[in-house]
Scaffold this motif. Structure first.
Motif, PDB file in Angstrom:
ATOM      1  N   VAL A   1       5.419  61.637 -26.460  1.00 12.18           N
ATOM      2  CA  VAL A   1       5.225  62.340 -27.734  1.00 12.18           C
ATOM      3  C   VAL A   1       3.927  61.879 -28.395  1.00 12.18           C
ATOM      4  O   VAL A   1       3.443  60.767 -28.173  1.00 12.18           O
ATOM      5  CB  VAL A   1       6.396  62.102 -28.708  1.00 12.18           C
ATOM      6  N   LEU A   2       3.402  62.749 -29.230  1.00 14.48           N
ATOM      7  CA  LEU A   2       2.243  62.410 -30.047  1.00 14.48           C
ATOM      8  C   LEU A   2       2.637  61.347 -31.066  1.00 14.48           C
ATOM      9  O   LEU A   2       3.742  61.373 -31.604  1.00 14.48           O
ATOM     10  CB  LEU A   2       1.761  63.669 -30.769  1.00 14.48           C
ATOM     11  N   VAL A   3       1.754  60.405 -31.335  1.00 14.96           N
ATOM     12  CA  VAL A   3       2.009  59.420 -32.381  1.00 14.96           C
ATOM     13  C   VAL A   3       1.920  60.118 -33.732  1.00 14.96           C
ATOM     14  O   VAL A   3       0.907  60.745 -34.042  1.00 14.96           O
ATOM     15  CB  VAL A   3       0.979  58.270 -32.316  1.00 14.96           C
TER      16      VAL A   3
ATOM     17  N   PRO B   1       0.995  72.046 -34.438  1.00 15.34           N
ATOM     18  CA  PRO B   1       0.753  72.383 -33.028  1.00 15.34           C
ATOM     19  C   PRO B   1      -0.533  71.736 -32.502  1.00 15.34           C
ATOM     20  O   PRO B   1      -1.320  71.180 -33.276  1.00 15.34           O
ATOM     21  CB  PRO B   1       0.599  73.902 -33.087  1.00 15.34           C
ATOM     22  N   PRO B   2      -0.768  71.801 -31.195  1.00 17.81           N
ATOM     23  CA  PRO B   2      -2.050  71.342 -30.651  1.00 17.81           C
ATOM     24  C   PRO B   2      -3.187  72.188 -31.234  1.00 17.81           C
ATOM     25  O   PRO B   2      -3.139  73.419 -31.150  1.00 17.81           O
ATOM     26  CB  PRO B   2      -1.913  71.588 -29.148  1.00 17.81           C
ATOM     27  N   TYR B   3      -4.188  71.540 -31.822  1.00 16.88           N
ATOM     28  CA  TYR B   3      -5.274  72.323 -32.418  1.00 16.88           C
ATOM     29  C   TYR B   3      -6.668  71.764 -32.123  1.00 16.88           C
ATOM     30  O   TYR B   3      -7.662  72.239 -32.677  1.00 16.88           O
ATOM     31  CB  TYR B   3      -5.080  72.453 -33.931  1.00 16.88           C
TER      32      TYR B   3
ATOM     33  N   GLU C   1     -15.133  65.996 -28.689  1.00 22.63           N
ATOM     34  CA  GLU C   1     -15.596  64.629 -28.440  1.00 22.63           C
ATOM     35  C   GLU C   1     -14.526  63.576 -28.740  1.00 22.63           C
ATOM     36  O   GLU C   1     -14.622  62.431 -28.288  1.00 22.63           O
ATOM     37  CB  GLU C   1     -16.837  64.339 -29.287  1.00 22.63           C
ATOM     38  N   HIS C   2     -13.497  63.943 -29.514  1.00 24.98           N
ATOM     39  CA  HIS C   2     -12.463  62.980 -29.866  1.00 24.98           C
ATOM     40  C   HIS C   2     -11.377  62.849 -28.791  1.00 24.98           C
ATOM     41  O   HIS C   2     -10.608  61.882 -28.810  1.00 24.98           O
ATOM     42  CB  HIS C   2     -11.803  63.377 -31.195  1.00 24.98           C
ATOM     43  N   LEU C   3     -11.284  63.797 -27.884  1.00 26.34           N
ATOM     44  CA  LEU C   3     -10.201  63.789 -26.905  1.00 26.34           C
ATOM     45  C   LEU C   3     -10.195  62.549 -25.994  1.00 26.34           C
ATOM     46  O   LEU C   3      -9.117  62.020 -25.711  1.00 26.34           O
ATOM     47  CB  LEU C   3     -10.241  65.061 -26.055  1.00 26.34           C
TER      48      LEU C   3
ATOM     49  N   PRO D   1      -0.005  62.612 -24.991  1.00 25.42           N
ATOM     50  CA  PRO D   1       0.177  63.808 -24.148  1.00 25.42           C
ATOM     51  C   PRO D   1      -0.843  64.887 -24.479  1.00 25.42           C
ATOM     52  O   PRO D   1      -0.916  65.354 -25.623  1.00 25.42           O
ATOM     53  CB  PRO D   1       1.599  64.263 -24.472  1.00 25.42           C
ATOM     54  N   LEU D   2      -1.624  65.275 -23.481  1.00 29.74           N
ATOM     55  CA  LEU D   2      -2.713  66.230 -23.694  1.00 29.74           C
ATOM     56  C   LEU D   2      -2.197  67.554 -24.251  1.00 29.74           C
ATOM     57  O   LEU D   2      -2.836  68.179 -25.105  1.00 29.74           O
ATOM     58  CB  LEU D   2      -3.464  66.461 -22.383  1.00 29.74           C
ATOM     59  N   SER D   3      -1.020  67.975 -23.794  1.00 29.42           N
ATOM     60  CA  SER D   3      -0.479  69.260 -24.225  1.00 29.42           C
ATOM     61  C   SER D   3      -0.107  69.272 -25.696  1.00 29.42           C
ATOM     62  O   SER D   3       0.050  70.339 -26.294  1.00 29.42           O
ATOM     63  CB  SER D   3       0.742  69.627 -23.390  1.00 29.42           C
TER      64      SER D   3
END
Length: 273
Positions: free
Chosen positions: A87-89, A183-185, A191-193, A200-202
């Motif tokens: 999960v995303l933090v 959501p993922p945006y 550059e931050h990725l 999780p990338l998704s």
């Protein structure tokens, strides 16, 4: 311990905006202490086993693994949530959706949907503040839902329903007073990725322009809102204008954007006429 914290702070500095805080959290975690308890014991000497384990935690933080993954938990709103690489933090900025949602709901009994719940942060925060609300959270990831359900159990919020599926798909035919989503945006190639590579990338990017998921949610959510119901969305700092445009195209009313503590446009919402 003072020397260990100084060493760790210096090591973590290049990987974090808050190296001293990170070092304190990691050392407290290793010793099974709160940060407050840690401060009362700084003159003590670390046992060799704790020093070695702390060094390993610091090395992983230097490799940009999130502190929350290293400790297994993260504070959000008034809650402490389990987190994992599934999960995303949860971020402080996302609390803006909770605050705004509570304002809209007032004290009335309501139905709330959280799309793409991840750790369950938004759904559980809203449920904790509105005991009479019916809260349903969706996520496409079974691993994320396992984390969310564990958090609900730990917090005594088992009444929150979790459904597997893509955004609003598990909710067809239902009606809500409030729909929220983070959501993922992040756009592909941002550059931050690279600095977020352990999450999780998704949950971070749609692999396109960063607006794909927002477009889909705006297109489908109005049919699930009762008249007067609200849709609240978190988005990127430079996406406010685009999201307002999507909501206008969907025929929604009272479109508004709120800024985060850094002054950036971070959440946009609208009412179903």
């Amino acid at each position: 311990m003072t020397e260990a914290l100084a060493w760790a702070t210096q090591r973590i500095d290049a990987a974090s905006d808050s190296p001293r805080q990170d070092a304190e959290i990691l050392l407290a975690h290793q010793l099974g202490l709160s940060r407050g308890q840690l401060f009362t014991r700084l003159r003590e000497t670390l046992r060799l086993s704790d020093a070695e384990a702390f060094e390993e935690l610091v090395a992983r933080r230097v490799n940009q693994q999130p502190v929350a993954y290293l400790t297994g938990e993260k504070g959000f709103w008034t809650l402490t949530l389990k987190v994992s690489p599934a999960v995303l933090v949860p971020r402080p900025e996302t609390e803006l959706l909770v605050e705004w949602g509570l304002e809209i709901l007032g004290e009335q009994k309501s139905r709330i949907a959280d799309l793409g719940t991840g750790s369950g942060a938004i759904a559980l925060a809203l449920a904790s503040e509105r005991p009479e609300a019916e809260v349903i959270a969706t996520d496409a990831s079974p691993a994320a839902l396992a984390v969310a359900r564990a958090n609900a159990a730990d917090l005594g919020l088992e009444r929150v329903q979790f459904r597997q599926g893509h955004w609003s798909e598990p909710l067809q035919g239902e009606v809500f007073d409030l729909i929220v989503s983070n959501p993922p945006y992040i756009r592909a190639g941002d550059e931050h990725l690279p600095a977020l590579r352990h999450e999780p990338l998704s949950a971070l990017t749609d692999g396109a322009d960063g607006l794909q998921c927002l477009r889909e949610i705006v297109a489908t959510a109005p049919a699930l809102l009762r008249p007067g119901g609200w849709l609240l969305l978190e988005h990127g700092y430079d996406q406010g204008e685009a999201v307002r445009g999507l909501l206008r195209q969907a025929g929604m009313a009272d479109i508004a954007t709120r800024r985060d503590l850094g002054g950036q446009e971070r959440a946009t919402g609208a009412r179903q006429p």
